[in-house]
Scaffold this motif. Structure first.
Motif, PDB file in Angstrom:
ATOM      1  N   GLY A 178       0.688  -0.925   0.005  1.00 35.28           N
ATOM      2  CA  GLY A 178      -0.237  -0.365   0.088  1.00 35.28           C
ATOM      3  C   GLY A 178       1.396   1.112  -0.207  1.00 35.28           C
ATOM      4  O   GLY A 178       1.351   1.228   0.658  1.00 35.28           O
ATOM      5  N   LEU A 179       0.706   2.322  -0.817  1.00 35.51           N
ATOM      6  CA  LEU A 179       0.969   3.826  -0.551  1.00 35.51           C
ATOM      7  C   LEU A 179       0.666   4.438  -0.890  1.00 35.51           C
ATOM      8  O   LEU A 179      -0.872   4.455  -1.077  1.00 35.51           O
ATOM      9  CB  LEU A 179       2.376   3.274  -2.560  1.00 35.51           C
ATOM     10  N   TRP A 180       1.159   5.398   0.161  1.00 37.74           N
ATOM     11  CA  TRP A 180       0.307   6.734   0.722  1.00 37.74           C
ATOM     12  C   TRP A 180       1.198   7.588  -0.105  1.00 37.74           C
ATOM     13  O   TRP A 180       2.296   8.223   0.863  1.00 37.74           O
ATOM     14  CB  TRP A 180       0.444   7.099   2.430  1.00 37.74           C
ATOM     15  N   ASN A 181       1.041   8.093  -1.121  1.00 39.10           N
ATOM     16  CA  ASN A 181       1.374   9.362  -1.879  1.00 39.10           C
ATOM     17  C   ASN A 181       1.634  11.392  -1.662  1.00 39.10           C
ATOM     18  O   ASN A 181       0.317  10.958  -2.050  1.00 39.10           O
ATOM     19  CB  ASN A 181       1.240   8.003  -3.307  1.00 39.10           C
ATOM     20  N   PHE A 182       2.018  11.394  -1.010  1.00 29.68           N
ATOM     21  CA  PHE A 182       2.347  13.209  -0.690  1.00 29.68           C
ATOM     22  C   PHE A 182       3.165  13.545  -1.535  1.00 29.68           C
ATOM     23  O   PHE A 182       3.002  14.864  -1.444  1.00 29.68           O
ATOM     24  CB  PHE A 182       2.482  13.256   0.237  1.00 29.68           C
ATOM     25  N   THR A 183       3.112  12.755  -3.209  1.00 30.90           N
ATOM     26  CA  THR A 183       3.484  13.962  -4.035  1.00 30.90           C
ATOM     27  C   THR A 183       2.416  13.933  -5.527  1.00 30.90           C
ATOM     28  O   THR A 183       1.256  13.678  -5.200  1.00 30.90           O
ATOM     29  CB  THR A 183       4.602  13.236  -4.757  1.00 30.90           C
ATOM     30  N   PRO A 184       2.549  15.199  -5.330  1.00 31.36           N
ATOM     31  CA  PRO A 184       1.632  15.754  -6.817  1.00 31.36           C
ATOM     32  C   PRO A 184       2.076  15.181  -7.883  1.00 31.36           C
ATOM     33  O   PRO A 184       0.591  14.469  -8.741  1.00 31.36           O
ATOM     34  CB  PRO A 184       2.309  17.096  -7.370  1.00 31.36           C
TER      35      PRO A 184
END
Length: 216
Positions: A178-184
């Motif tokens: 699972g990835l929590w992506n904070f990048t745009p």
């Protein structure tokens, strides 16, 4: 969790899943005030949502309200916490210990919602072997070793945007599911990988646009 329960959660509309934590926040405030029951109308007034929508959203949760009475606050809080997965701890690694990444490592409140960030990774040599809020920080090259030891399932991505896809590919290959992506950047992943994009810049754009509309 039973297979039937997993299927049920997967069928919940995403807008509902986004609203349920709002409801939980209201319920927790009521718990703190010693309230015993709450109605869908009360919840609706607090967050400006139709009462019928609140009732429909809560129908996905294993709790039933009583006619003209409402929901038992303690029971509803427990069921929402369990339904949203906040009661089961999930080990996570954070990738990119810059200003945002360091701030997330400092946020002990994430543990209350089941996210236990147990290590941070970065490519800066000076960060290797340090710690933030008691959480160790390692060089990215040590990810595979630490993954074998700890077995994290979630990767929190706060790297520079031009490194987002590269890092995502690397940690997926290492067993992160699972990835929590904070990048745009909208990273591309295999179908069996879960991604949640949280772009503060996108939210800022919406807010700025609405402010401009008001000022016209």
């Amino acid at each position: 969790m039973a297979r039937e329960e997993v299927k049920a959660i997967q069928k919940v509309p995403e807008p509902t899943l986004r609203r349920l934590p709002w409801y939980l926040a209201i319920i927790k405030l009521l718990q703190g005030k010693g309230e015993a029951v709450v109605s869908s109308t009360q919840i609706a007034k607090e967050i400006n949502v139709d009462a019928s929508q609140v009732a429909k959203d809560l129908s996905y949760v294993n709790v039933a309200g009583k006619t003209r009475v409402g929901y038992e606050v303690n029971e509803l809080a427990d069921e929402l916490n369990d339904f949203l997965g906040f009661t089961a701890p999930h080990k996570a690694f954070l990738f990119g210990v810059g200003s945002l990444g360091a701030a997330l490592l400092q946020d002990s409140g994430l543990r209350q919602y089941g996210l236990n960030i147990v290590a941070g990774f970065d490519v800066k040599p000076e960060l290797d072997g340090t710690s933030i809020n008691g959480i160790p920080v390692y060089h990215l090259r040590d990810f595979a070793k630490r993954q074998k030891e700890i077995g994290a399932t979630i990767g929190v991505i706060t790297v520079p945007v031009d490194k987002a896809q590269e890092v995502a590919d690397y940690i997926i290959a290492g067993g992160i599911k699972g990835l929590w992506n904070f990048t745009p950047f909208r990273i591309r992943v295999p179908e069996d990988i879960v991604v949640q994009n949280t772009s503060m810049y996108a939210h800022l754009a919406v807010m700025f646009n609405r402010l401009n509309s008001i000022n016209l």
